[in-house]
Design a protein around this motif. Structure first.
Motif, PDB file in Angstrom:
ATOM      1  N   ARG A 166      29.585  46.316  41.221  1.00  0.00           N
ATOM      2  CA  ARG A 166      30.970  44.924  40.756  1.00  0.00           C
ATOM      3  C   ARG A 166      30.442  44.314  42.251  1.00  0.00           C
ATOM      4  NH1 ARG A 166      36.934  44.980  43.606  1.00  0.00           N
ATOM      5  NH2 ARG A 166      37.902  44.896  42.045  1.00  0.00           N
ATOM      6  N   GLU A 167      29.937  44.254  42.904  1.00  0.00           N
ATOM      7  CA  GLU A 167      29.698  43.297  44.226  1.00  0.00           C
ATOM      8  C   GLU A 167      29.169  42.019  43.605  1.00  0.00           C
ATOM      9  OE1 GLU A 167      28.188  42.362  48.677  1.00  0.00           O
ATOM     10  OE2 GLU A 167      28.141  44.878  48.003  1.00  0.00           O
ATOM     11  N   LEU A 169      28.398  42.414  40.588  1.00  0.00           N
ATOM     12  CA  LEU A 169      28.968  41.372  40.018  1.00  0.00           C
ATOM     13  C   LEU A 169      30.029  40.267  40.095  1.00  0.00           C
ATOM     14  CD1 LEU A 169      29.173  41.016  35.932  1.00  0.00           C
ATOM     15  CD2 LEU A 169      31.119  42.729  36.636  1.00  0.00           C
ATOM     16  N   MET A 170      30.789  40.625  41.682  1.00  0.00           N
ATOM     17  CA  MET A 170      31.636  39.832  41.858  1.00  0.00           C
ATOM     18  C   MET A 170      30.959  37.964  42.204  1.00  0.00           C
ATOM     19  SD  MET A 170      34.586  40.451  44.621  1.00  0.00           S
ATOM     20  CE  MET A 170      35.399  41.595  43.255  1.00  0.00           C
ATOM     21  N   ARG A 438      36.470  39.344  34.059  1.00  0.00           N
ATOM     22  CA  ARG A 438      37.471  39.764  35.080  1.00  0.00           C
ATOM     23  C   ARG A 438      37.394  40.927  34.990  1.00  0.00           C
ATOM     24  NH1 ARG A 438      39.849  34.601  33.291  1.00  0.00           N
ATOM     25  NH2 ARG A 438      38.742  33.193  34.947  1.00  0.00           N
ATOM     26  N   LEU A 441      35.169  43.907  35.645  1.00  0.00           N
ATOM     27  CA  LEU A 441      35.743  43.614  36.868  1.00  0.00           C
ATOM     28  C   LEU A 441      37.008  44.708  37.670  1.00  0.00           C
ATOM     29  CD1 LEU A 441      34.550  40.448  38.695  1.00  0.00           C
ATOM     30  CD2 LEU A 441      33.860  42.689  39.362  1.00  0.00           C
ATOM     31  N   TYR A 442      38.176  44.293  36.553  1.00  0.00           N
ATOM     32  CA  TYR A 442      39.323  45.398  36.500  1.00  0.00           C
ATOM     33  C   TYR A 442      39.026  46.366  36.309  1.00  0.00           C
ATOM     34  CZ  TYR A 442      43.374  46.440  35.689  1.00  0.00           C
ATOM     35  OH  TYR A 442      44.976  48.003  35.367  1.00  0.00           O
TER      36      TYR A 442
END
Length: 468
Positions: A166-167, A169-170, A438, A441-442
């Motif tokens: 997640r990090e 990808l963010m 997004r 990530l959600y």
């Protein structure tokens, strides 16, 4: 959902025992405990004691002494919930437990809801959501494999893997969002080749985690094994031999088992749920017909089917054997099938060789000559059953998904990542890809709890026991 009140609950199993533990959590937990605790050491006040210390004394209600106890102090933030926590170890009388709890309620506590201690640990950042759910799995674990998976997840193995993805990808998402602010300059802050490599890697990891659910789900819930065959071939005797106890009624009368009988057995750390079913045959008995119908329902639900034949039927000819096997295989083509020739102790060496020749001719068929009565071949059957479970990931301590909610979120995240991958291949603009990023990530955030709702938390913690 953050509460600033004080909660109390019995942390040990309900009922009488040698010792019981009553747990309090909240800002005034220590003060409340101090108001009804009298130390054996004169003038010792709980409120002035250090964290992670244990004190001997009595719980008193005015002048009445309820019990001699040990009181453990855990001050915030170094406690399970992240709040002040008191644990009172008292004698295990149900009367004593209730008297102490009632006293604490009068002093300002309220009864904790199911899972509220762990919920507070999550809300106070002591655990993420997947770790909190692993606490419930650890309590419910009843075999080595499910215990190992729950421990691995509670230590953060699964959530750290998700958090890292997640990090990364963010970080790329932030660069793509930044590009949108400079759309007129037509600049690229996010290197598309690096982004493509990241998306490929995320897709690979998600696919591995999703595939692991097939193993994780059966390990967590037990692997259902249906024992089927005609009446009097020894299904109930085999169940008793596997469990090493007289669990099912055994009789020479055909059709003794009218309903399914289930019991569990742990083989090499993996739980198996064996289902002894009604014998399959043509019958006009209404009750027996219902049992036979249930047999086929259980076969549909089972992960593995054990099909029994009696060796008595094949002392002279064994053509019917292949016909019956084909019927089952045609009806359930994807289910692992183990053929058991029971009562093998009555066969001669020549007769055994004849049956072996017949069964060997069927490609990929798992079979075994066994005697449920004497126990010969039962251990070999257990070895065959454990062979159907992919324990490689478990042995290598890899992350295995067991939670249906996690599985659902992983599937949704995988779909969004797949859209991002397609967008990169098609050369879509950053604003279009940003939408899918997004969403991915959600769904990552749903797993670890960065994104939650009161309804979601209510559903998760409602399944916990009170006191945890």
């Amino acid at each position: 959902m953050i509460n600033n009140d004080n909660i109390v609950a019995l942390a040990t199993a309900s009922g009488a025992g040698a010792v019981a533990i009553i747990r309090i959590s909240g800002p005034e937990a220590i003060t409340i405990a101090a108001s009804c605790f009298k130390s054996v050491t004169k003038n010792k006040e709980l409120t002035s004691q250090k964290t992670h210390t244990i004190h001997l004394g009595h719980i008193v209600d005015d002048k009445r002494t309820i019990d001699e106890v040990l009181v453990s102090i855990f001050k915030n933030p170094n406690s399970y919930t992240g709040e002040n926590v008191i644990e009172i170890s008292c004698h295990g009388s149900v009367y004593i437990q209730q008297e102490i709890i009632q006293l604490l309620l009068r002093k300002g506590c309220r009864m904790a809801d199911a899972g509220e201690f762990t919920l507070r640990a999550f809300l106070n950042g002591k655990l993420d959501l997947s770790q909190a759910e692993a606490v419930a799995d650890l309590i419910a674990s009843d075999n080595e494999a499910s215990h190992q998976i729950a421990m691995q997840q509670m230590r953060g193995g699964f959530s750290s893997e998700i958090a890292k993805l997640r990090e990364e990808l963010m970080n790329f998402a932030s660069l793509i969002e930044l590009e949108l602010d400079f759309a007129e300059e037509d600049v690229e802050f996010a290197d598309r080749s690096q982004f493509k490599a990241l998306v490929e890697r995320i897709s690979f990891v998600l696919k591995r985690l999703i595939d692991s659910f097939a193993v994780g789900n059966v390990i967590k819930n037990g692997i259902p094994v249906a024992i089927v065959g005609e009446p009097n071939v020894g299904k109930s005797t085999l169940l008793n031999a596997l469990l090493n106890e007289e669990r099912a009624i055994v009789s020479d009368i055909a059709g003794t088992t009218r309903d399914t009988i289930e019991d569990e057995l742990v083989i090499e750390g993996i739980g198996f749920r064996f289902i002894d079913t009604a014998g399959i045959r043509e019958t006009e008995d209404v009750v027996e017909s219902i049992g036979i119908k249930k047999t086929f329902e259980k076969m549909e639900q089972a992960q593995v089917v054990v099909l029994l034949f009696s060796a008595e039927e094949f002392k002279t000819e064994n053509q019917r054997l292949t016909v019956e096997i084909e019927k089952i295989k045609n009806r359930f083509p994807l289910k692992p099938l183990v053929i058991i020739i029971n009562k093998a102790d009555i066969l001669t060496t020549t007769e055994k060789e004849s049956i072996n020749v017949t069964l060997s001719a069927a490609e990929g068929l798992q079979y075994l000559l066994l005697s449920a009565k004497t126990g010969v071949g039962v251990e070999e059957l257990k070895e065959k059953l454990i062979g159907f479970v992919n324990t490689g990931a478990l042995r290598n301590n890899e992350t295995i998904v067991t939670n249906t909610r996690h599985y659902d979120s992983l599937l949704k995240a995988f779909e969004e990542i797949d859209k991002v991958k397609s967008g990169l291949e098609m050369g879509l603009s950053g604003d279009l890809m940003a939408i899918d990023i997004r969403q991915a990530l959600y769904h990552f955030g749903e797993i670890t709890g960065e994104i939650t709702s009161d309804d979601l938390l209510g559903n998760i913690f409602a399944n916990f026991c009170i006191g945890k």
